[in-house]
Design a protein around this motif. Structure first.
Motif, mmCIF file in Angstrom:
data_model
loop_
_atom_site.group_PDB
_atom_site.id
_atom_site.type_symbol
_atom_site.label_atom_id
_atom_site.label_comp_id
_atom_site.label_asym_id
_atom_site.label_seq_id
_atom_site.Cartn_x
_atom_site.Cartn_y
_atom_site.Cartn_z
ATOM 1 N N ASN A 121 -4.257 -1.255 -2.552
ATOM 2 C CA ASN A 121 -3.554 -0.196 -1.840
ATOM 3 C C ASN A 121 -2.053 -0.482 -1.793
ATOM 4 O O ASN A 121 -1.631 -1.629 -1.662
ATOM 5 N N VAL A 122 -1.256 0.570 -1.896
ATOM 6 C CA VAL A 122 0.206 0.465 -1.850
ATOM 7 C C VAL A 122 0.679 1.321 -0.681
ATOM 8 O O VAL A 122 0.614 2.551 -0.730
ATOM 9 N N LEU A 123 1.135 0.651 0.378
ATOM 10 C CA LEU A 123 1.453 1.328 1.630
ATOM 11 C C LEU A 123 2.967 1.432 1.817
ATOM 12 O O LEU A 123 3.660 0.410 1.849
ATOM 13 N N PRO A 124 3.506 2.646 1.907
ATOM 14 C CA PRO A 124 4.953 2.785 2.112
ATOM 15 C C PRO A 124 5.379 2.167 3.432
ATOM 16 O O PRO A 124 4.699 2.315 4.448
ATOM 17 N N ALA A 125 6.490 1.441 3.411
ATOM 18 C CA ALA A 125 6.934 0.727 4.607
ATOM 19 C C ALA A 125 8.454 0.615 4.627
ATOM 20 O O ALA A 125 9.131 0.826 3.615
ATOM 21 N N LYS A 126 8.979 0.285 5.802
ATOM 22 C CA LYS A 126 10.400 0.015 5.972
ATOM 23 C C LYS A 126 10.566 -1.383 6.564
ATOM 24 O O LYS A 126 9.669 -1.885 7.232
ATOM 25 N N LEU A 127 11.708 -1.986 6.295
ATOM 26 C CA LEU A 127 12.004 -3.291 6.877
ATOM 27 C C LEU A 127 12.643 -3.097 8.246
ATOM 28 O O LEU A 127 13.665 -2.425 8.384
ATOM 29 N N CYS A 128 12.014 -3.668 9.257
ATOM 30 C CA CYS A 128 12.535 -3.603 10.622
ATOM 31 C C CYS A 128 12.619 -5.028 11.171
ATOM 32 O O CYS A 128 11.582 -5.687 11.341
ATOM 33 N N GLY A 129 13.844 -5.500 11.386
ATOM 34 C CA GLY A 129 14.013 -6.876 11.842
ATOM 35 C C GLY A 129 13.522 -7.897 10.845
ATOM 36 O O GLY A 129 13.046 -8.970 11.230
ATOM 37 N N GLY A 130 13.624 -7.549 9.554
ATOM 38 C CA GLY A 130 13.193 -8.466 8.506
ATOM 39 C C GLY A 130 11.707 -8.460 8.239
ATOM 40 O O GLY A 130 11.222 -9.245 7.416
ATOM 41 N N LYS A 131 10.946 -7.563 8.897
ATOM 42 C CA LYS A 131 9.498 -7.493 8.692
ATOM 43 C C LYS A 131 9.099 -6.090 8.232
ATOM 44 O O LYS A 131 9.662 -5.099 8.683
ATOM 45 N N PRO A 132 8.118 -5.996 7.322
ATOM 46 C CA PRO A 132 7.680 -4.676 6.855
ATOM 47 C C PRO A 132 6.851 -3.950 7.911
ATOM 48 O O PRO A 132 5.981 -4.548 8.539
ATOM 49 N N LEU A 171 -11.506 7.297 -8.547
ATOM 50 C CA LEU A 171 -10.424 7.746 -7.664
ATOM 51 C C LEU A 171 -9.239 8.239 -8.490
ATOM 52 O O LEU A 171 -8.751 9.350 -8.302
ATOM 53 N N VAL A 172 -8.758 7.385 -9.384
ATOM 54 C CA VAL A 172 -7.706 7.760 -10.335
ATOM 55 C C VAL A 172 -8.357 7.865 -11.704
ATOM 56 O O VAL A 172 -9.096 6.964 -12.105
ATOM 57 N N ALA A 190 -12.232 6.137 -0.004
ATOM 58 C CA ALA A 190 -11.477 5.018 -0.583
ATOM 59 C C ALA A 190 -10.747 4.184 0.464
ATOM 60 O O ALA A 190 -10.395 3.033 0.193
ATOM 61 N N TRP A 191 -10.506 4.724 1.650
ATOM 62 C CA TRP A 191 -9.895 3.933 2.720
ATOM 63 C C TRP A 191 -10.869 2.894 3.265
ATOM 64 O O TRP A 191 -10.456 1.848 3.772
ATOM 65 N N ARG A 192 -12.176 3.188 3.164
ATOM 66 C CA ARG A 192 -13.180 2.364 3.836
ATOM 67 C C ARG A 192 -13.826 1.318 2.942
ATOM 68 O O ARG A 192 -14.268 0.275 3.426
ATOM 69 N N LYS A 193 -13.939 1.599 1.651
ATOM 70 C CA LYS A 193 -14.681 0.682 0.781
ATOM 71 C C LYS A 193 -14.172 0.771 -0.655
ATOM 72 O O LYS A 193 -13.526 1.767 -1.043
ATOM 73 N N PRO A 194 -14.459 -0.255 -1.465
ATOM 74 C CA PRO A 194 -14.044 -0.225 -2.872
ATOM 75 C C PRO A 194 -14.706 0.926 -3.627
ATOM 76 O O PRO A 194 -15.870 1.265 -3.379
ATOM 77 N N VAL A 195 -13.953 1.522 -4.523
ATOM 78 C CA VAL A 195 -14.448 2.618 -5.356
ATOM 79 C C VAL A 195 -13.978 2.385 -6.787
ATOM 80 O O VAL A 195 -13.082 1.571 -7.041
ATOM 81 N N LYS A 196 -14.574 3.087 -7.716
ATOM 82 C CA LYS A 196 -14.131 3.015 -9.107
ATOM 83 C C LYS A 196 -12.774 3.701 -9.233
ATOM 84 O O LYS A 196 -12.518 4.717 -8.587
ATOM 85 N N SER A 197 -11.912 3.144 -10.071
ATOM 86 C CA SER A 197 -10.589 3.740 -10.273
ATOM 87 C C SER A 197 -9.973 3.198 -11.554
ATOM 88 O O SER A 197 -10.095 2.013 -11.856
ATOM 89 N N ASN A 245 -9.687 -1.635 -4.509
ATOM 90 C CA ASN A 245 -10.064 -2.311 -3.267
ATOM 91 C C ASN A 245 -8.998 -2.020 -2.210
ATOM 92 O O ASN A 245 -7.874 -2.535 -2.293
ATOM 93 N N PRO A 246 -9.315 -1.213 -1.198
ATOM 94 C CA PRO A 246 -8.293 -0.824 -0.199
ATOM 95 C C PRO A 246 -7.784 -1.986 0.639
ATOM 96 O O PRO A 246 -6.719 -1.886 1.256
ATOM 97 N N LYS A 247 -8.530 -3.093 0.670
ATOM 98 C CA LYS A 247 -8.114 -4.229 1.490
ATOM 99 C C LYS A 247 -7.127 -5.150 0.775
ATOM 100 O O LYS A 247 -6.502 -6.001 1.407
ATOM 101 N N ALA A 248 -7.005 -4.994 -0.522
ATOM 102 C CA ALA A 248 -6.006 -5.770 -1.279
ATOM 103 C C ALA A 248 -4.697 -4.989 -1.236
ATOM 104 O O ALA A 248 -4.380 -4.217 -2.135
ATOM 105 N N SER A 249 -3.928 -5.179 -0.172
ATOM 106 C CA SER A 249 -2.801 -4.284 0.116
ATOM 107 C C SER A 249 -1.438 -4.944 -0.017
ATOM 108 O O SER A 249 -1.291 -6.162 0.154
ATOM 109 N N VAL A 250 -0.451 -4.095 -0.311
ATOM 110 C CA VAL A 250 0.952 -4.514 -0.285
ATOM 111 C C VAL A 250 1.754 -3.461 0.473
ATOM 112 O O VAL A 250 1.385 -2.285 0.532
ATOM 113 N N TYR A 251 2.864 -3.918 1.067
ATOM 114 C CA TYR A 251 3.848 -2.998 1.651
ATOM 115 C C TYR A 251 4.850 -2.642 0.556
ATOM 116 O O TYR A 251 5.477 -3.529 -0.033
#
Length: 351
Positions: A121-132, A171-172, A190-197, A245-251
């Motif tokens: 998963n690729v989650l959009p984020a902003k840096l606030c106080g040096g943390k995503p 999914l894709v 796809a938020w809850r469990k792994p799916v084909k993509s 895998n939705p749990k393998a995430s990055v900001y």
């Protein structure tokens, strides 16, 4: 086959991102899984990125590779040539991994059968106080949130979004018109469990090294749009399983520009659409389920939808999309003509 105790190579292409690169490497420094090395493919820009990489060499096993020419896919090719891990993980220079990111990727190969590639998963984020900090709940660059469509749009999309045979539950996926698209039914779970993509974004994915042995991206890319699905298609044709895998995430840090190798914004918007739409021609002649009929239908109907948005709703950004669609067809036809000429010359020499 995956080794019992696999090691991982993390591949990071970077260009003029010294400030954000330090956050990415710091995220890797804090990983729960430790048996990995980092391969940074850096296109020099004079911004001090080299010093950032050397600094983190105190805590990480880092190899710095200098890229003298080319764009993002050329950087990926350099990385694929040099990666030594059983698993090659791809990470953007503005994507900060969760602390269990490497561990989640490795477990995906161990817990599921015959996996050749994993998208996270690729989650959009902003840096606030040096943390995503995530931007909103259930907001993702991979799992789409579908807006309500008009009746006309729904009918048209049901025609041009027909997936390649065997990708119905992905999914894709790639449609028979050669367009990368998303399955709304699969996205609901796809938020809850792994799916084909068919992989996802280069900001967060991995592949089994033995599965990509000898694979290289063609050089006709600047931004690398749809290159992930080009790679995913090759793994899929080898009958590997591909999962999200939705749990393998990055900001994914929002900061205006993405990894585009110094392409101006006006050009980038246009190139984004062109490269997305050219996937049909990159795979034409290789994938038998691609359909010229579906491509023509997609071109006509999607243009009608965009013209309606432009004329009725005054969505002037549709002009760029229309230009990109037309230009991709012109470039694609030129590619096909070149292939036919080469084949014709080869046949003449054979005679």
């Amino acid at each position: 086959m995956l080794a019992i105790n696999p090691d991982v190579s993390v591949l990071i292409p970077t260009f003029r991102r010294a400030r954000l690169l330090s956050y990415v490497l710091d995220g890797l420094r804090r990983q729960t899984f430790r048996d990995f090395d980092v391969l940074v493919v850096l296109k020099p820009s004079g911004d001090g990125s080299e010093e950032v990489v050397k600094k983190y060499g105190k805590w990480l096993s880092v190899d710095l590779v200098s890229q003298r020419r080319g764009y993002v896919v050329d950087a990926l090719n350099l990385g694929l040539e040099r990666a030594k891990g059983d698993i090659i993980a791809f990470l953007d220079d503005d994507a900060i991994p969760y602390t269990d990111w490497v561990e989640r990727h490795v477990k995906s190969y161990e817990e599921y059968e015959n996996v050749g590639g994993v998208a996270g998963n690729v989650l959009p984020a902003k840096l606030c106080g040096g943390k995503p900090v995530k931007v909103g709940d259930h907001v993702s660059h991979i799992i789409p949130s579908f807006r309500s469509s008009t009746f006309l749009e729904s009918v048209f999309r049901s025609v041009w979004n027909v997936p390649l045979d065997g990708m119905e539950n992905y999914l894709v996926y790639i449609s028979k018109a050669g367009i990368v698209t998303y399955n709304p039914k699969v996205s609901e779970v796809a938020w809850r469990k792994p799916v084909k993509s068919l992989l996802g974004m280069g900001a967060n994915m991995s592949v089994l090294r033995e599965a990509v042995e000898g694979f290289r991206f063609p050089s006709q890319w600047m931004l690398g749009l749809a290159s992930e699905q080009f790679l995913g298609w090759h793994l899929w044709k080898k009958r590997y399983n591909l999962i999200f895998n939705p749990k393998a995430s990055v900001y994914h840090i929002l900061h205006g520009e993405s990894l585009t190798r110094n392409v101006k914004s006006a050009e980038k918007d246009f190139l984004r659409w062109v490269e997305n739409y050219l996937l049909f021609y990159r795979l034409y002649g290789l994938e038998p389920n691609l359909s010229r009929m579906h491509r023509i239908i997609w071109f006509i109907l999607s243009s009608i939808v965009d013209l309606k948005k432009l004329c009725k709703d005054r969505e002037f950004q549709q002009i760029v999309r229309l230009r990109g669609r037309l230009y991709s067809e012109l470039v694609g036809q030129k590619w096909l003509m070149s292939k036919k000429c080469l084949q014709s010359n080869y046949n003449i020499k054979e005679v």
